[in-house]
Scaffold this active site. Structure first.
Site, PDB file in Angstrom:
ATOM      1  N   GLU A  95       0.587  -1.316   0.299  1.00  0.00           N
ATOM      2  CA  GLU A  95      -0.435   0.370   0.111  1.00  0.00           C
ATOM      3  C   GLU A  95       0.937   1.457  -0.313  1.00  0.00           C
ATOM      4  OE1 GLU A  95      -1.830  -0.952   3.652  1.00  0.00           O
ATOM      5  OE2 GLU A  95      -1.318   1.014   4.140  1.00  0.00           O
ATOM      6  N   CYS A  98      -3.109  -4.409   4.018  1.00  0.00           N
ATOM      7  CA  CYS A  98      -2.604  -5.245   4.592  1.00  0.00           C
ATOM      8  C   CYS A  98      -1.885  -6.805   4.081  1.00  0.00           C
ATOM      9  CB  CYS A  98      -2.103  -5.892   5.664  1.00  0.00           C
ATOM     10  SG  CYS A  98      -1.967  -4.287   6.563  1.00  0.00           S
ATOM     11  N   HIS A 128      -1.645 -12.436  10.427  1.00  0.00           N
ATOM     12  CA  HIS A 128      -1.353 -11.022  10.053  1.00  0.00           C
ATOM     13  C   HIS A 128      -0.996 -10.116  11.822  1.00  0.00           C
ATOM     14  CE1 HIS A 128      -0.816  -6.981   8.680  1.00  0.00           C
ATOM     15  NE2 HIS A 128      -2.015  -6.528   9.545  1.00  0.00           N
TER      16      HIS A 128
END
Lengths: 353, 165
Positions: free
Chosen positions: A84, A116, A238
């Protein structure tokens, strides 16, 4: 389950050299940085040099992967870079990376963006192309140099780093048995075109976003794979901070021992698209043949990608000692003052620039 | 620098792409059209073949830059060095990821991929090689073919008596 066996042929990770602590950030903004760090479970975060960005991080990670796997760059059929913080709004990161590793011109390349989880989305794309024999090797990269606005909670964790995976059919160090995704329209975190820093929904980023998606995706992955948490030696989530993955791991039934190597954010911060992939790289640095790994990525907006992975015996002869292992990035680093951090990250407005 | 000029130099800046005289095996970086080492230069016409440097090297000499070149202001003070490569050519490059007091002549380095400069806020970003410290067992520092003293001696012998980059 995949009809054609595909998996990871090689991997590499890269994290910039500099580090800053939550205490250092907190003292500038008049907040208790130590408490903030403890709340987030972030001891320090990485900071890129002024001459580093997503393109240089991606290139360094992929060069390590190609050397470790002794892979001819011309055998790469696709390079996808998930991030990103692509340096250009229009002009691909992936073409520079492809040129810099000597993979051009006969390949396809593109940039992915899904907050993400763009890196895990790239893995799935490569899996499909490799399994259908469109290409021999596909490269999936997750890398970021994201920033939080000065003083914002994000500033305590947003860091820089990335990892590259080479996906193929043969000479696998880890087979990807299956993958599953869970996707909804959930506005928990975003950055509008032209805005320098992202915005987020505060606590809304928790329950309806991260925990719902990672939890549902992880559970369904285990249903499809007909596995239970005890079947896995390692799990990687994550990790926007050090606390979220611990909490979701516990609620899914995983122990701290299973999360040990997959959790890297406390020592390098949240590397966004790189986070789950660097965690996986750290697991592969330590894994033995036969180890089973559950990976669940997450991207705001929102979605999760999960992978059921089995490490092969080939990992024992694979040259994973070439190049820095992830542990060196976790242990090392040069501390920065907030002033130097602000200078390196372009937070100081220079007249005329 | 114009977009077209930098684009033409991409192979050498990204991948240390030089060339080699197939008649006398001397390596050049940046690449040359003919080999000035061969007694009859015309012998090398059409015989210069592409050759990519390994990225390994040793610090031949260095200086600390306090008055930055345009685009390097944020990195002052920084190290600019002459890097002796095992293949022969002597390269000029910045050394990054190092404390200034650690730099020394003879130090092993390895090529790193970094941002070189930007053409303003809206222009093209230029990337290319810099160098970072090489360690026995680490990072991009751990190299497949570390620079041996023999290789450096051979390179020095080849370099003697020739004026080339």
């Amino acid at each position: 389950m995949m009809e054609q066996t595909v998996g990871i042929v090689s991997y590499g990770a890269y994290v910039p050299r500099y580090r800053i602590t939550p205490q250092e950030i907190g003292q500038v903004w008049g907040t208790d940085g130590a408490a903030m760090g403890k709340g987030l479970n972030v001891v320090r975060k990485s900071v890129p040099s002024p001459d580093e960005d997503t393109i240089t991080i991606s290139t360094e990670a992929l060069r390590i992967a190609l050397t470790r796997g002794r892979i001819n760059p011309h055998d790469i059929g696709a390079i996808y870079v998930g991030s990103e913080s692509h340096p250009y709004a229009v002009k691909p990161t992936a073409t520079v990376v492809a040129q810099a590793v000597g993979a051009t011109p006969y390949l396809t390349a593109a940039d992915f963006e899904f907050a993400c989880k763009a890196g895990t989305a790239a893995i799935q794309t490569c899996m499909g192309m490799v399994a259908s024999r469109m290409i021999t090797y596909g490269v999936a990269i997750g890398a970021d140099t994201s920033q939080g606005a000065p003083g914002d909670a994000l500033e305590y964790s947003a860091s820089a780093g990335g990892a590259a995976l080479v996906i193929g059919r043969e000479n696998l160090i880890a087979e990807i048995n299956a993958t599953e995704s869970f996707t909804t329209d959930t506005p928990d975190f975003w950055r509008r075109e032209g805005q320098r820093y992202p915005s987020h929904g505060g606590r809304f980023t928790g329950e309806p976003a991260y925990f719902r998606h990672v939890g549902e995706c992880g559970r369904r992955m285990m249903e499809l794979a007909q596995t239970e948490p005890k079947d896995y030696q390692h799990v990687v989530f994550h990790q926007p901070n050090g606390k979220f993955p611990q909490r979701i791991g516990k609620s899914l039934g995983f122990s701290e021992a299973q999360m040990k190597y997959g959790l890297v954010t406390p020592w390098i911060g949240n590397t966004y698209s790189g986070a789950a992939l660097i965690g996986l790289a750290n697991v592969l640095d330590h894994a033995k043949g036969g180890d089973r790994v559950l990976v669940v990525g997450y991207g705001s907006g929102a979605g999760s990608d999960a992978f059921d992975v089995t490490v092969t015996d080939r990992i024992e002869s694979y040259d994973r000692n070439h190049g820095r292992q992830v542990q060196e990035f976790l242990d090392g680093g040069v501390p920065l003052s907030y002033a130097m951090y602000a200078k390196y990250r372009g937070k100081i407005h220079l007249g005329g620039s | 620098m114009t977009v077209a000029r930098f684009w033409r130099e991409t192979p050498r800046r990204y991948n240390l792409g030089g060339n080699r005289c197939s008649a006398c095996t001397t390596v050049y970086f940046p690449p040359r059209a003919v080999c000035p080492t061969c007694q009859k230069h015309r012998q090398s016409l059409g015989k210069m073949e592409p050759f990519t440097l390994s990225g390994d090297g040793e610090v031949f000499s260095f200086t600390l830059v306090h008055e930055a070149a345009e685009g390097f202001e944020m990195q002052v003070p920084y190290v600019l060095a002459l890097i002796k490569t095992p293949e022969g050519p002597l390269l000029t490059g910045q050394i990054v990821d190092i404390s200034l007091e650690e730099v020394h002549i003879g130090m092993r380095v390895r090529a790193a991929f970094r941002k070189l400069r930007e053409d303003g806020r809206a222009g093209v970003i230029h990337y290319g090689y810099k160098f970072s410290p090489a360690r026995e067992n680490g990072g991009r520092e751990a190299v497949a073919s570390p620079v041996s003293q023999e290789a450096l001696a051979r390179a020095a012998a080849r370099a003697q008596g020739t004026a080339r980059t």
